[in-house]
Design a protein around this motif. Structure first.
Motif, PDB file in Angstrom:
ATOM      1  N   THR A 286     -73.691 -69.478 -28.230  1.00 35.74           N
ATOM      2  CA  THR A 286     -74.730 -68.852 -28.614  1.00 35.74           C
ATOM      3  C   THR A 286     -75.951 -68.906 -29.079  1.00 35.74           C
TER       4      THR A 286
ATOM      5  N   ILE B   2     -74.317 -65.395 -20.172  1.00 40.11           N
ATOM      6  CA  ILE B   2     -73.944 -66.726 -20.268  1.00 40.11           C
ATOM      7  C   ILE B   2     -72.631 -66.932 -20.066  1.00 40.11           C
ATOM      8  N   GLN B   3     -71.723 -66.087 -20.118  1.00 37.19           N
ATOM      9  CA  GLN B   3     -70.573 -65.988 -20.278  1.00 37.19           C
ATOM     10  C   GLN B   3     -70.021 -66.231 -18.047  1.00 37.19           C
TER      11      GLN B   3
ATOM     12  N   ILE C 164     -71.490 -63.413 -28.044  1.00 32.92           N
ATOM     13  CA  ILE C 164     -72.101 -63.944 -26.617  1.00 32.92           C
ATOM     14  C   ILE C 164     -72.650 -62.755 -25.223  1.00 32.92           C
ATOM     15  N   SER C 165     -73.726 -63.434 -24.624  1.00 27.54           N
ATOM     16  CA  SER C 165     -74.188 -62.619 -24.193  1.00 27.54           C
ATOM     17  C   SER C 165     -73.281 -62.888 -22.627  1.00 27.54           C
ATOM     18  N   GLU C 166     -73.397 -61.906 -21.335  1.00 28.18           N
ATOM     19  CA  GLU C 166     -71.930 -61.285 -20.423  1.00 28.18           C
ATOM     20  C   GLU C 166     -73.532 -62.677 -19.649  1.00 28.18           C
TER      21      GLU C 166
ATOM     22  N   THR D 206     -77.239 -67.751 -25.482  1.00 30.58           N
ATOM     23  CA  THR D 206     -77.568 -66.406 -25.639  1.00 30.58           C
ATOM     24  C   THR D 206     -79.484 -66.387 -26.583  1.00 30.58           C
TER      25      THR D 206
END
Length: 318
Positions: free
Chosen positions: A222, A145-146, A141-143, A225
């Motif tokens: 996911t 998106i977080q 999970i990309s930063e 991302t």
């Protein structure tokens, strides 16, 4: 009035690792933690030791997850709150057609069928969790998106914090997911997950018309991302409230990504039936030997096969 619950039938909806089914119990790898040797057990019938539906996990270090009853177990497996599970059981077994055979009697649930009004949670709850843990990053999970989904970390309880927002952006619920086991729980006083759709606030704020639909929040993140708009139902339950949330939103087309198990197939069929004819619905496939979207992603399976009618960046895992 007592409810007669077929506990074996309920458990058979889910995949169990290294499972052994006997006439009176299920023995399998624990669903709450990471282990190789099956030590988790559930009684399928009343015995001299316990009632049907009660379970034990001898290897669990946290006393909260060493033993419990059927509602707690089913709530975990279904990815929802115990209140949601009680409502599900009441709706399914409350009629005259309760199943025969090995059953579990649950006495009056004291749940009203009338919808309750919930006030949004105080957004300041999230202020204490403005930390990051590598758990989701390790799952691909990309930063960005977080940050978009306002993920946090509870350092005291060693848990990822996943906020659920209402369509208007107010805070409806907060899910806590431990990083060292599979245990999770929800903030008290929040809106029931059965009345929410994860990511619906992004749908409204960005006026998204075409999205993927998955069960779990991690699977939704996911796909985000990977460049695919996505929402999650939060477990295998998909009722009229979730359906109406989607139908009232800007969404015009959906693609369903199910988990590769019996519960995932049932979820896909339920969502497909609920939305077909009301919005455009199509179905995507996750590779057979991966249990869900995130596992495929972590193992290097990248989206292929563009679908023009979704968006130029919206692709399927095949």
């Amino acid at each position: 009035m007592a409810l007669n619950i077929d506990i074996r039938a309920e458990l058979e909806h889910f995949s169990w690792e290294r499972a052994t089914w006997t006439h009176d119990r299920l023995i399998a790898v624990s669903p709450f933690r990471y282990e190789r040797t099956p030590s988790f057990y559930v009684y399928l019938t009343d015995t001299a030791d316990a009632k049907a539906g009660y379970w034990g996990d001898p290897g669990a270090k946290d006393p909260e997850w060493q033993r419990g009853g059927p509602v707690k177990l089913l709530a975990y497996l279904r990815g929802e709150t115990p209140e949601d599970t009680l409502q599900y059981l009441r709706n399914k077994y409350g009629g005259e057609d309760a199943p025969e055979g090995d059953t579990l009697r649950i006495y009056p649930l004291r749940l009203s069928l009338e919808p309750r009004r919930y006030r949004p949670l105080d957004m300041r709850i999230l202020d204490r969790y403005k930390w990051r843990h590598p758990y989701l990053g390790n799952r691909g999970i990309s930063e960005p998106i977080q940050r978009l989904m306002r993920i946090g970390y509870d350092r005291e309880r060693n848990a990822i914090v996943i906020p659920w927002f209402n369509a208007d952006g107010t805070l409806g619920a907060v899910k806590y997911r431990r990083v060292d086991t599979k245990a999770f729980w929800y903030e008290r006083g929040g809106r029931p997950i059965r009345e929410m759709v994860y990511g619906i606030d992004i749908v409204y704020s960005r006026r998204l018309r075409r999205v993927a639909v998955v069960e779990a929040e991690v699977d939704a993140m996911t796909l985000m991302t990977a460049g695919m708009p996505a929402i999650a139902t939060g477990g295998a339950q998909f009722g009229d409230v979730k359906r109406d949330i989607i139908l009232r939103s800007p969404i015009e087309e959906v693609v369903l990504f199910r988990d590769n198990d019996a519960a995932g197939r049932a979820w896909r069929n339920q969502v497909y039936e609920a939305l077909q004819g009301k919005v455009g619905v199509s179905v995507a496939l996750v590779p057979r030997f991966h249990k869900d979207v995130n596992e495929a992603w972590v193992n290097g399976i990248r989206p292929v096969g563009k679908i023009r009618k979704i968006t130029p960046n919206f692709q399927l895992l095949v």
